[in-house]
Design an enzyme around this catalytic site. Structure first.
Site, PDB file in Angstrom:
ATOM      1  N   ARG A  16       0.807  -1.220   0.000  1.00 19.63           N
ATOM      2  CA  ARG A  16       0.000   0.000   0.000  1.00 19.63           C
ATOM      3  C   ARG A  16       0.842   1.273   0.000  1.00 19.63           C
ATOM      4  O   ARG A  16       0.344   2.351  -0.278  1.00 19.63           O
ATOM      5  CB  ARG A  16      -0.958  -0.017   1.210  1.00 19.63           C
ATOM      6  CG  ARG A  16      -2.065  -1.064   1.087  1.00 19.63           C
ATOM      7  CD  ARG A  16      -2.782  -1.338   2.416  1.00 19.63           C
ATOM      8  NE  ARG A  16      -2.029  -2.264   3.269  1.00 19.63           N
ATOM      9  CZ  ARG A  16      -2.431  -2.663   4.481  1.00 19.63           C
ATOM     10  NH1 ARG A  16      -3.572  -2.215   4.986  1.00 19.63           N
ATOM     11  NH2 ARG A  16      -1.692  -3.498   5.196  1.00 19.63           N
ATOM     12  N   THR A  80       1.561 -12.594   9.381  1.00 24.52           N
ATOM     13  CA  THR A  80       2.262 -12.144  10.595  1.00 24.52           C
ATOM     14  C   THR A  80       2.590 -13.299  11.539  1.00 24.52           C
ATOM     15  O   THR A  80       3.616 -13.265  12.228  1.00 24.52           O
ATOM     16  CB  THR A  80       1.414 -11.097  11.347  1.00 24.52           C
ATOM     17  OG1 THR A  80       0.080 -11.604  11.519  1.00 24.52           O
ATOM     18  CG2 THR A  80       1.348  -9.789  10.573  1.00 24.52           C
ATOM     19  N   LYS A 333      29.240  24.103   5.643  1.00 22.63           N
ATOM     20  CA  LYS A 333      29.367  22.640   5.662  1.00 22.63           C
ATOM     21  C   LYS A 333      30.735  22.251   6.186  1.00 22.63           C
ATOM     22  O   LYS A 333      31.730  22.818   5.754  1.00 22.63           O
ATOM     23  CB  LYS A 333      29.172  22.077   4.251  1.00 22.63           C
ATOM     24  CG  LYS A 333      29.181  20.571   4.211  1.00 22.63           C
ATOM     25  CD  LYS A 333      29.840  19.996   2.983  1.00 22.63           C
ATOM     26  CE  LYS A 333      31.336  20.130   3.022  1.00 22.63           C
ATOM     27  NZ  LYS A 333      32.048  19.363   1.993  1.00 22.63           N
ATOM     28  N   ALA A 362      30.140  39.497   2.251  1.00 16.57           N
ATOM     29  CA  ALA A 362      29.091  38.968   1.375  1.00 16.57           C
ATOM     30  C   ALA A 362      29.713  38.398   0.110  1.00 16.57           C
ATOM     31  O   ALA A 362      30.640  38.978  -0.442  1.00 16.57           O
ATOM     32  CB  ALA A 362      28.121  40.083   1.012  1.00 16.57           C
ATOM     33  N   SER A 387      34.231  41.411   0.335  1.00  8.07           N
ATOM     34  CA  SER A 387      33.084  40.842  -0.385  1.00  8.07           C
ATOM     35  C   SER A 387      33.495  40.219  -1.708  1.00  8.07           C
ATOM     36  O   SER A 387      34.435  40.675  -2.360  1.00  8.07           O
ATOM     37  CB  SER A 387      32.066  41.943  -0.673  1.00  8.07           C
ATOM     38  OG  SER A 387      31.554  42.406   0.547  1.00  8.07           O
TER      39      SER A 387
HETATM   40  C1  UD1 Z   1      -2.052  -6.074  11.438  1.00  6.20           C
HETATM   41  C2  UD1 Z   1      -2.908  -7.031  12.284  1.00  6.20           C
HETATM   42  C3  UD1 Z   1      -4.172  -6.320  12.733  1.00  6.20           C
HETATM   43  C4  UD1 Z   1      -3.754  -5.096  13.542  1.00  6.20           C
HETATM   44  C5  UD1 Z   1      -2.835  -4.174  12.739  1.00  6.20           C
HETATM   45  C6  UD1 Z   1      -2.252  -3.107  13.666  1.00  6.20           C
HETATM   46  C7  UD1 Z   1      -2.557  -9.398  11.639  1.00  6.20           C
HETATM   47  C8  UD1 Z   1      -3.051 -10.532  10.842  1.00  6.20           C
HETATM   48  N1  UD1 Z   1      -3.235  -8.237  11.529  1.00  6.20           N
HETATM   49  O1  UD1 Z   1      -2.774  -5.722  10.268  1.00  6.20           O
HETATM   50  O2  UD1 Z   1      -4.956  -7.188  13.566  1.00  6.20           O
HETATM   51  O3  UD1 Z   1      -4.905  -4.379  13.994  1.00  6.20           O
HETATM   52  O4  UD1 Z   1      -1.713  -4.901  12.208  1.00  6.20           O
HETATM   53  O5  UD1 Z   1      -1.446  -2.214  12.938  1.00  6.20           O
HETATM   54  O6  UD1 Z   1      -1.594  -9.559  12.381  1.00  6.20           O
HETATM   55  N2  UD1 Z   1       4.578  -8.771   8.234  1.00  6.20           N
HETATM   56  C9  UD1 Z   1       5.574  -9.707   8.101  1.00  6.20           C
HETATM   57  N3  UD1 Z   1       5.342 -10.818   7.333  1.00  6.20           N
HETATM   58  C10 UD1 Z   1       4.141 -11.035   6.722  1.00  6.20           C
HETATM   59  C11 UD1 Z   1       3.119 -10.073   6.869  1.00  6.20           C
HETATM   60  C12 UD1 Z   1       3.377  -8.948   7.622  1.00  6.20           C
HETATM   61  O7  UD1 Z   1       6.667  -9.550   8.649  1.00  6.20           O
HETATM   62  O8  UD1 Z   1       4.019 -12.071   6.057  1.00  6.20           O
HETATM   63  C13 UD1 Z   1       4.852  -7.547   9.038  1.00  6.20           C
HETATM   64  C14 UD1 Z   1       4.752  -6.275   8.242  1.00  6.20           C
HETATM   65  O9  UD1 Z   1       6.015  -5.889   7.753  1.00  6.20           O
HETATM   66  C15 UD1 Z   1       4.227  -5.259   9.248  1.00  6.20           C
HETATM   67  C16 UD1 Z   1       3.498  -6.115  10.257  1.00  6.20           C
HETATM   68  O10 UD1 Z   1       3.891  -7.450  10.048  1.00  6.20           O
HETATM   69  O11 UD1 Z   1       5.263  -4.547   9.883  1.00  6.20           O
HETATM   70  C17 UD1 Z   1       1.996  -5.978  10.114  1.00  6.20           C
HETATM   71  O12 UD1 Z   1       1.633  -6.281   8.779  1.00  6.20           O
HETATM   72  P1  UD1 Z   1       0.565  -5.395   8.017  1.00  6.20           P
HETATM   73  O13 UD1 Z   1       0.440  -5.924   6.642  1.00  6.20           O
HETATM   74  O14 UD1 Z   1       0.861  -3.977   8.196  1.00  6.20           O
HETATM   75  O15 UD1 Z   1      -0.751  -5.817   8.817  1.00  6.20           O
HETATM   76  P2  UD1 Z   1      -2.075  -4.967   9.010  1.00  6.20           P
HETATM   77  O16 UD1 Z   1      -2.954  -5.186   7.853  1.00  6.20           O
HETATM   78  O17 UD1 Z   1      -1.713  -3.583   9.353  1.00  6.20           O
HETATM   79 MG    MG Z   2       0.033  -2.474   9.410  1.00  2.00          MG
END
Ligand code: UD1
Ligand code: MG
Length: 450
Positions: A16, A80, A333, A362, A387
Site C-alpha cells: 500500500r 504475521t 558545511k 558577502a 566581499s
Molecule cells: C495487522 C494485524 C491487525 C492489527 C494491525 C495493527 C494481523 C493478521 N493483523 O494488520 O490485527 O490491527 O496490524 O497495525 O496480524 N509482516 C511480516 N510478514 C508477513 C506479513 C506482515 O513480517 O508475512 C509484518 C509487516 O512488515 C508489518 C506487520 O507485520 O510490519 C503488520 O503487517 P501489516 O500488513 O501492516 O498488517 P495490518 O494489515 O496492518
Molecule cells: Mg500495518
C-alpha cells in the site's frame, strides 16, 4: 527481572506504500520507522531484538545490524504468524519472555511494551489493544465475560457486527518464549487472506488453558503505517510530540506548528526558534542561540548566543562556537567557526576553519572542490575577507589579514597582510559625457524615430 527479548515483524511487502523501499525504512522525523520501534523496545529494557525481514530488504537488514539487532529472513510472506514463527530460529530457546511488535508503528513507546509485559504476569499471555476513534481496517479485539481476550477478528474476516467494535489489535503480544513458539508453530491459514495470522495465537493458548490478558494502550502510540497518507499522519503526530518536548525543555518556539524536528534534535533552554525552521538529524543548539526564520539545519552544532538566519543553511559538520553570526543565504558545511566570527550574507563556507572574530564578507566562497577531491581553507582569527572573494583551497589566510573585495586567492596570505587580486582600476575623465553627446548627435541625424 525475567530476561526480555523482542521480535519486530517487518517482512511485509508494504504494497500500500507503492514504494521500492521496504516500508519500515520510510522515515518519520528523520529516522526509519524500524529505528523508532527498536528505540522504544530498548526503552523497555529489551536488549535482544530480532527483526523479521523479507529476503529482498537489504537496506533494512543493514540498518537493523547497525542498530545492534539480529535479523531472520521470512522467505515468503505468508502472514504475521508465519513471520513471528521465523524468529524461533534465534529465540526458540530464549530463557525468558518474548514481546512482539509490528514493525510499522513509528509512534510506539516503551510504555506500550511495559503494559503488555505487565498484563502477561496475570495469565502467561497478553496483548496490547486500543480503542480507536476510527477503527478502519484494524483487527477487532473481542473480549469474553471476564475481560480476557475472546478472539481477534481481522477486518477482512469480520461481520458487520464485529466491525462495529472499537477495540483494536495493536499486535504487542508477550509470552514466555517456549510457549510462544509452540503456539506460532501450530497456527494455520484458514481465513479470508489464506495467511498465518499472529492474531489467532490466543486461540491456541486457550487450548493449553492459558487466557490472554489485554492491556489497553493509547491509540496514537500504536497507529500502524500502511500507506503514504498514514505515513504523513504519523509524521504530523511525531512532530507534535517533538514540539511539545522542546517547549517543555525550555526552548522558545514562536510558531511551533511551522518548526520541523528530527527525532534527535536537541534545543537547550532559552534557544529561540522563529517560524519555518527545519531541523534535520544531528542538530544541537545551545542556550541563548537564535534560529531565525526559514533556516535549514542538519548535523550542526550551534554555540551559545549564536544567531543563525534568516534563510541560513547549516549542513553536516557545521560547528559554530559562541556568539557566531550566520546570516541570510549563507551555507556552512564541515566548517568550524570560532567565537564571535561573522558571515552575515550570501556566502559558502565548506571544509574550512574560521578563527575567532573573523569577518566573512558577502559573496565569499571557499572553492573547496576540484571535481575530484575536497580541500581545506583556513581563515585565521580576526581576518577580514572582503566581499565577493573566492578562496581557492587548499589555502590559508593567516590571522589578522585582509583580503580585498573581489579577489581570487590562490596563495596563502601572511598574518596582518593585505592581499588584493584584481585588475587596476582604469579611469578616463569626461568619457561618459563625451559618449552621451555623441549618441545624442547620432540619433538627431537619423531623424529620431521610435
Ligand atoms: C495487522 C494485524 C491487525 C492489527 C494491525 C495493527 C494481523 C493478521 N493483523 O494488520 O490485527 O490491527 O496490524 O497495525 O496480524 N509482516 C511480516 N510478514 C508477513 C506479513 C506482515 O513480517 O508475512 C509484518 C509487516 O512488515 C508489518 C506487520 O507485520 O510490519 C503488520 O503487517 P501489516 O500488513 O501492516 O498488517 P495490518 O494489515 O496492518
Ligand atoms: Mg500495518
Amino acid at each position: 527481572m525475567t530476561p526480555r527479548a523482542g521480535i519486530v515483524l517487518a517482512a511485509g511487502d508494504g504494497t500500500r506504500m507503492k514504494s521500492a523501499r521496504p516500508k519500515v525504512m520510510h522515515e518519520v522525523a528523520g529516522r526509519p520507522i524500524l529505528g523508532h520501534v527498536i528505540a522504544a523496545m530498548r526503552g523497555a529494557g529489551i536488549e535482544r531484538i530480532v527483526a523479521v525481514l523479507s529476503p529482498d530488504a537489504g537496506e533494512a537488514r543493514d540498518y537493523a545490524g547497525r542498530e545492534g539487532c539480529e535479523a531472520v529472513t521470512q522467505e515468503s510472506r505468508l502472514g504475521t504468524g508465519h513471520a513471528a514463527n521465523a524468529a524461533a530460529r534465534r529465540l526458540g530457546n530464549f530463557p525468558g519472555v518474548v514481546v512482539t511488535t509490528y514493525g510499522d508503528m513509528p509512534l510506539v513507546t516503551a510504555q506500550c511494551f511495559e503494559s503488555s509485559l505487565g498484563a502477561r504476569e496475570r495469565t502467561g499471555l497478553s496483548l496490547a489493544a486500543f480503542r480507536a476513534a476510527d477503527p478502519a481496517a484494524y483487527g477487532r479485539v473481542l473480549l469474553d465475560g471476564d475481560g480476557f481476550l475472546d478472539r481477534i477478528v481481522e477486518f477482512k474476516d469480520a461481520t458487520a457486527d464485529e466491525r462495529g467494535h472499537d477495540l483494536c489489535n495493536a499486535g504487542i503480544f508477550a509470552a514466555e518464549a517456549k510457549a510462544f513458539f509452540r503456539w506460532t508453530a501450530a497456527l494455520d491459514n484458514a481465513n479470508a487472506q489464506a495467511e498465518y495470522y499472529l492474531t489467532d495465537l490466543p486461540l491456541l493458548a486457550r487450548r493449553d488453558g492459558v487466557a490472554c490478558a489485554v492491556a489497553i494502550v493509547d491509540e496514537t502510540d500504536v497507529m500502524g503505517v500502511n500507506s503514504r497518507a498514514e505515513l504523513a499522519r504519523a509524521e504530523a503526530r511525531m512532530q507534535d510530540r517533538l514540539r511539545a518536548a522542546a517547549l517543555a525543555a525550555g526552548a522558545g518556539l514562536r510558531d511551533p506548528e511551522t518548526v520541523h524536528f528530527s527525532f534527535d534534535t536537541v534545543l537547550e533552554p532559552d534557544v529561540e526558534v522563529e517560524p519555518f525552521v527545519v531541523f534535520g538529524p544531528g542538530v544541537r543548539v545551545r542556550s541563548g542561540a537564535q534560529i531565525r526564520a526559514f533556516s535549514h539545519l542538519e548535523g550542526a552544532d550551534v554555540g551559545r548566543n549564536a544567531i543563525v538566519g534568516p534563510y541560513a543553511r547549516l549542513r553536516p559538520g557545521a560547528a559554530l562556537e559562541e556568539d557566531v553570526h550566520i546570516g541570510n543565504f549563507v551555507e556552512v558545511k564541515n566548517t568550524r567557526i570560532a567565537k564571535g566570527a561573522k558571515a552575515n550574507h550570501l556566502a559558502y563556507l565548506g571544509d574550512a576553519t574560521v578563527g575567532e572574530g573573523a569577518n566573512i564578507g558577502a559573496g565569499t566562497i571557499t572553492c573547496n572542490y576540484d571535481g575530484f577531491d575536497k580541500h581545506e581553507t583556513t581563515i585565521g582569527a580576526g581576518a577580514f575577507i572582503g566581499s565577493n572573494s573566492a578562496l581557492v583551497a587548499p589555502v590559508r589566510v593567516n590571522a589578522g589579514a585582509y583580503v580585498g573585495a573581489g579577489s581570487t586567492i590562490t596563495k596563502d596570505v601572511g598574518a596582518d597582510a593585505l592581499a588584493v587580486e584584481r585588475a587596476q582600476q582604469l579611469e578616463k575623465p569626461g568619457w561618459a559625457a563625451r559618449f552621451r553627446a555623441r549618441k545624442k548627435a547620432e540619433k538627431a541625424t537619423k531623424g529620431g524615430g521610435g
